[in-house]
Design a protein around this motif. Sequence first.
Motif, PDB file in Angstrom:
ATOM      1  N   LYS A  53       0.836  -1.208   0.000  1.00 11.55           N
ATOM      2  CA  LYS A  53       0.000   0.000   0.000  1.00 11.55           C
ATOM      3  C   LYS A  53       0.867   1.253   0.000  1.00 11.55           C
ATOM      4  O   LYS A  53       0.496   2.271  -0.586  1.00 11.55           O
ATOM      5  CB  LYS A  53      -0.948   0.002   1.194  1.00 11.55           C
ATOM      6  N   PRO A 148       4.983 -21.873  -8.749  1.00  3.38           N
ATOM      7  CA  PRO A 148       4.521 -22.990  -9.579  1.00  3.38           C
ATOM      8  C   PRO A 148       5.701 -23.766 -10.180  1.00  3.38           C
ATOM      9  O   PRO A 148       6.775 -23.194 -10.383  1.00  3.38           O
ATOM     10  CB  PRO A 148       3.712 -22.305 -10.699  1.00  3.38           C
ATOM     11  N   GLY A 178       0.732 -14.066 -12.820  1.00  9.12           N
ATOM     12  CA  GLY A 178      -0.417 -14.047 -11.920  1.00  9.12           C
ATOM     13  C   GLY A 178      -1.150 -12.719 -11.957  1.00  9.12           C
ATOM     14  O   GLY A 178      -0.557 -11.666 -11.726  1.00  9.12           O
ATOM     15  N   PRO A 181      -4.779 -10.187  -6.901  1.00  8.37           N
ATOM     16  CA  PRO A 181      -4.577  -8.879  -6.276  1.00  8.37           C
ATOM     17  C   PRO A 181      -3.104  -8.479  -6.172  1.00  8.37           C
ATOM     18  O   PRO A 181      -2.770  -7.319  -6.419  1.00  8.37           O
ATOM     19  CB  PRO A 181      -5.176  -9.041  -4.881  1.00  8.37           C
ATOM     20  N   ALA A 265       3.600 -13.985  -8.673  1.00  4.32           N
ATOM     21  CA  ALA A 265       2.464 -13.648  -7.782  1.00  4.32           C
ATOM     22  C   ALA A 265       1.345 -14.616  -8.125  1.00  4.32           C
ATOM     23  O   ALA A 265       0.273 -14.237  -8.579  1.00  4.32           O
ATOM     24  CB  ALA A 265       2.037 -12.205  -8.015  1.00  4.32           C
ATOM     25  N   ALA A 266       1.628 -15.908  -7.926  1.00  3.99           N
ATOM     26  CA  ALA A 266       0.752 -16.970  -8.430  1.00  3.99           C
ATOM     27  C   ALA A 266       0.006 -17.683  -7.310  1.00  3.99           C
ATOM     28  O   ALA A 266      -0.295 -18.865  -7.404  1.00  3.99           O
ATOM     29  CB  ALA A 266       1.592 -17.964  -9.235  1.00  3.99           C
ATOM     30  N   VAL A 345     -10.697  -6.073  -0.511  1.00  4.23           N
ATOM     31  CA  VAL A 345     -10.502  -4.927  -1.405  1.00  4.23           C
ATOM     32  C   VAL A 345      -9.187  -5.100  -2.144  1.00  4.23           C
ATOM     33  O   VAL A 345      -8.191  -5.477  -1.537  1.00  4.23           O
ATOM     34  CB  VAL A 345     -10.449  -3.606  -0.608  1.00  4.23           C
TER      35      VAL A 345
HETATM   36  N1  LIG Z   1      -5.647  -6.020  -1.266  1.00  8.05           N
HETATM   37  C1  LIG Z   1      -5.590  -7.169  -0.617  1.00  8.05           C
HETATM   38  O1  LIG Z   1      -6.336  -7.434   0.329  1.00  8.05           O
HETATM   39  C2  LIG Z   1      -4.574  -8.161  -1.017  1.00  8.05           C
HETATM   40  C3  LIG Z   1      -3.532  -7.789  -1.849  1.00  8.05           C
HETATM   41  C4  LIG Z   1      -2.628  -8.759  -2.208  1.00  8.05           C
HETATM   42  C5  LIG Z   1      -2.766 -10.035  -1.724  1.00  8.05           C
HETATM   43  N2  LIG Z   1      -3.778 -10.357  -0.911  1.00  8.05           N
HETATM   44  C6  LIG Z   1      -3.935 -11.740  -0.416  1.00  8.05           C
HETATM   45  O2  LIG Z   1      -2.943 -12.563  -0.957  1.00  8.05           O
HETATM   46  C7  LIG Z   1      -3.556 -13.622  -1.688  1.00  8.05           C
HETATM   47  C8  LIG Z   1      -2.684 -14.053  -2.805  1.00  8.05           C
HETATM   48  O3  LIG Z   1      -2.657 -13.128  -3.862  1.00  8.05           O
HETATM   49  P1  LIG Z   1      -2.164 -13.583  -5.301  1.00  8.05           P
HETATM   50  O4  LIG Z   1      -2.445 -12.458  -6.209  1.00  8.05           O
HETATM   51  O5  LIG Z   1      -0.786 -14.133  -5.248  1.00  8.05           O
HETATM   52  O6  LIG Z   1      -3.019 -14.895  -5.531  1.00  8.05           O
HETATM   53  P2  LIG Z   1      -4.323 -15.292  -6.363  1.00  8.05           P
HETATM   54  O7  LIG Z   1      -4.480 -16.740  -6.097  1.00  8.05           O
HETATM   55  O8  LIG Z   1      -5.449 -14.391  -6.096  1.00  8.05           O
HETATM   56  O9  LIG Z   1      -3.879 -15.057  -7.877  1.00  8.05           O
HETATM   57  C9  LIG Z   1      -2.844 -15.792  -8.481  1.00  8.05           C
HETATM   58  C10 LIG Z   1      -3.107 -15.904  -9.973  1.00  8.05           C
HETATM   59  O10 LIG Z   1      -1.972 -16.515 -10.570  1.00  8.05           O
HETATM   60  C11 LIG Z   1      -2.427 -17.284 -11.654  1.00  8.05           C
HETATM   61  N3  LIG Z   1      -1.403 -18.288 -12.027  1.00  8.05           N
HETATM   62  C12 LIG Z   1      -0.968 -19.344 -11.279  1.00  8.05           C
HETATM   63  N4  LIG Z   1      -0.036 -20.048 -11.970  1.00  8.05           N
HETATM   64  C13 LIG Z   1       0.128 -19.428 -13.176  1.00  8.05           C
HETATM   65  C14 LIG Z   1       0.936 -19.676 -14.325  1.00  8.05           C
HETATM   66  N5  LIG Z   1       1.779 -20.708 -14.398  1.00  8.05           N
HETATM   67  N6  LIG Z   1       0.838 -18.839 -15.375  1.00  8.05           N
HETATM   68  C15 LIG Z   1       0.014 -17.756 -15.327  1.00  8.05           C
HETATM   69  N7  LIG Z   1      -0.792 -17.492 -14.265  1.00  8.05           N
HETATM   70  C16 LIG Z   1      -0.723 -18.299 -13.205  1.00  8.05           C
HETATM   71  C17 LIG Z   1      -3.732 -17.900 -11.144  1.00  8.05           C
HETATM   72  O11 LIG Z   1      -4.577 -18.279 -12.220  1.00  8.05           O
HETATM   73  C18 LIG Z   1      -4.326 -16.763 -10.303  1.00  8.05           C
HETATM   74  O12 LIG Z   1      -5.261 -15.980 -11.006  1.00  8.05           O
HETATM   75  C19 LIG Z   1      -4.902 -13.050  -2.110  1.00  8.05           C
HETATM   76  O13 LIG Z   1      -5.839 -14.057  -2.391  1.00  8.05           O
HETATM   77  C20 LIG Z   1      -5.270 -12.281  -0.891  1.00  8.05           C
HETATM   78  O14 LIG Z   1      -5.814 -13.180   0.042  1.00  8.05           O
HETATM   79  C21 LIG Z   1      -4.679  -9.438  -0.546  1.00  8.05           C
END
Ligand SMILES: NC(=O)c1ccc[n+]([C@@H]2O[C@H](COP(=O)([O-])OP(=O)(O)OC[C@H]3O[C@@H](n4cnc5c(N)ncnc54)[C@H](O)[C@@H]3O)[C@@H](O)[C@H]2O)c1
Length: 475
Positions: A53, A148, A178, A181, A265-266, A345
């Motif tokens: 943030k 991954p 990824g 968020p 960020a997967a 959010v």
């Molecule tokens: N604002 C917030 O509250 C906030 C912000 C950041 C993170 N977070 C928390 O952290 C968690 C994790 O965030 P995130 O963004 O890492 O996870 P996520 O699971 O939401 O998204 C990861 C994405 O990576 C993709 N992916 C995976 N392997 C892949 C590949 N080989 N090639 C292409 N795409 C691939 C998936 O399809 C998925 O859409 C969130 O679910 C949340 O709980 C919260």
Amino acid sequence: MPDVLTPDICVIGAGSGGLSVAAAAAAFGVDVVLVEKAKMGGDCLNYGCVPSKALLSAAKSAKAHGADLKIGFEGVFEGVKFAKANDHVQAVIAAIAPHDSVERFEGLGVKVLQDEARFVSSDCVLAGETEIRARRFVIATGSSPAVPPIPGLAGVDFLTNETLFELREAPEHLIVIGGGPIGLEMAQAHRRLGSKVTVIEAQKALAKDLPEFAVVVLDALRAEGVRILEGAAVNAVESSGEGIQVHFETEDGTSSVNGSHLLVAAGRKPNFGSLGLELAGIDVEGGGIKVDAGLRTTNRKIYAIGDVIGGLQFTHAAGYHAGLVIRSILFRLPVHEDRTIIPWVTYTSPELGHVGLSEQQARDRHGNKVRVLTADYADNDRARAEDASVGQLRLVVGPRGRLLGGDIVGAQAGEMLNLLSLALSQKMTMGDLAGFVAPYPTLGELVRRAAVSYYAEAPKNTWVRRLLYLLRQFG
Ligand SMILES: NC(=O)c1ccc[n+]([C@@H]2O[C@H](COP(=O)([O-])OP(=O)(O)OC[C@H]3O[C@@H](n4cnc5c(N)ncnc54)[C@H](O)[C@@H]3O)[C@@H](O)[C@H]2O)c1
Ligand SMILES: Cc1cc2nc3c(=O)[nH]c(=O)nc-3n(C[C@H](O)[C@H](O)[C@H](O)COP(=O)(O)OP(=O)(O)OC[C@H]3O[C@@H](n4cnc5c(N)ncnc54)[C@H](O)[C@@H]3O)c2cc1C
């Protein structure tokens, strides 16, 4: 001979969840031991919410300086100094760190051990040379970036949220694997701070949100120059000269992109591998520690909270869990985790937030008694004044006008979601949300406006008209 401690509660992990349990228990005069193997404050303070943030805020400021020319400023925008943005990130972490520090917690009466904890039996944890035999244990060990199994990935110097905030220079071209968020918040921040950015998402970006609202965010990022590829699964990575080459598969075949830096960020992986769970009789399910609705593991004296249970992984969810286990352990009250009251959010510009049931979930429960009400930012005077008229608020309403869920995309969506979260947790109706006086001009008026529209048909209702006619007869 190891030291032996026999506290009431032993908390493992000093992140969002563990610190809240320890602080609350200590406030009630309960004997607590808190074990942390790395940095106090956990992910949120050191590698998650706070730095992300803070970086977004620096990026927003950079964008505003460039864009202010549009709303009446004159002058020259001299560009972004990435290292200064990073200084801001480190300063914000440093400002919050004392609140989560060993010194503060020792001052509250918590015994803090800086060691890795692991169960050696169903009622004993070992942390370094210390044995802890507590009446209750709380596991709050969080999660780590999931990496991954992509061929070649291990051979390149990739970034995760644990290393990204150490950068002192803007990446020339940041490739993000990824489109969740983390991926999108960091994509927008780096784009605004001067990097070229490509996001590669295997399925749909922001897939956990309302698709129509996710598109608003994706369009905004694309308009700022972020390249977002959906339906593109990364299947190989390799070094190429100074940079990194990422290969991905789409329905059109295989393509590749070259970048200077790669952020993974997967998704997340709960941290329990080295906890010795089997020695404590704790089961794992669906990738996280298995808990019942009261957050007890399969060993009833041991609770698990926050990211490690693999549910909704947010700081406020971990804090909510902490409150529940405190009620359960200290006051022996029955508790029940209600995931429908936990909002989330994504802090891109525009922001994207959700709480409660989706329209489909509501229809599955209440059929055609469900209504969806909307209010557009474009019709809100404050949004116009702020040059922020892209966005919408959507309420999912059930029988007797009760609020069941809400989604917001637009400026300050996170702040506005507070009102919907309160209304939802207090089981409020459209009558409540239409009946308060909102200060003018505020974005919060959108909530009232949508709620008032619930009554839009009332003037046409025959019974209402008859009643008005009758009342008129009395003079
Ligand atoms: N604002 C917030 O509250 C906030 C912000 C950041 C993170 N977070 C928390 O952290 C968690 C994790 O965030 P995130 O963004 O890492 O996870 P996520 O699971 O939401 O998204 C990861 C994405 O990576 C993709 N992916 C995976 N392997 C892949 C590949 N080989 N090639 C292409 N795409 C691939 C998936 O399809 C998925 O859409 C969130 O679910 C949340 O709980 C919260
Ligand atoms: C980039 C990013 C941005 C995010 N942004 C937001 C956001 O804006 N809003 C939001 O609500 N959430 C956000 N999150 C999610 C949030 O950070 C987590 O949900 C939250 O930190 C989870 O808290 P926790 O207590 O479960 O775990 P953590 O905060 O991760 O704490 C776990 C602690 O346990 C310690 N530990 C692990 N194993 C052991 C062991 N064996 N012995 C001793 N200690 C151990 C770890 O070192 C760590 O300090 C973000 C996450 C990331 C990665």
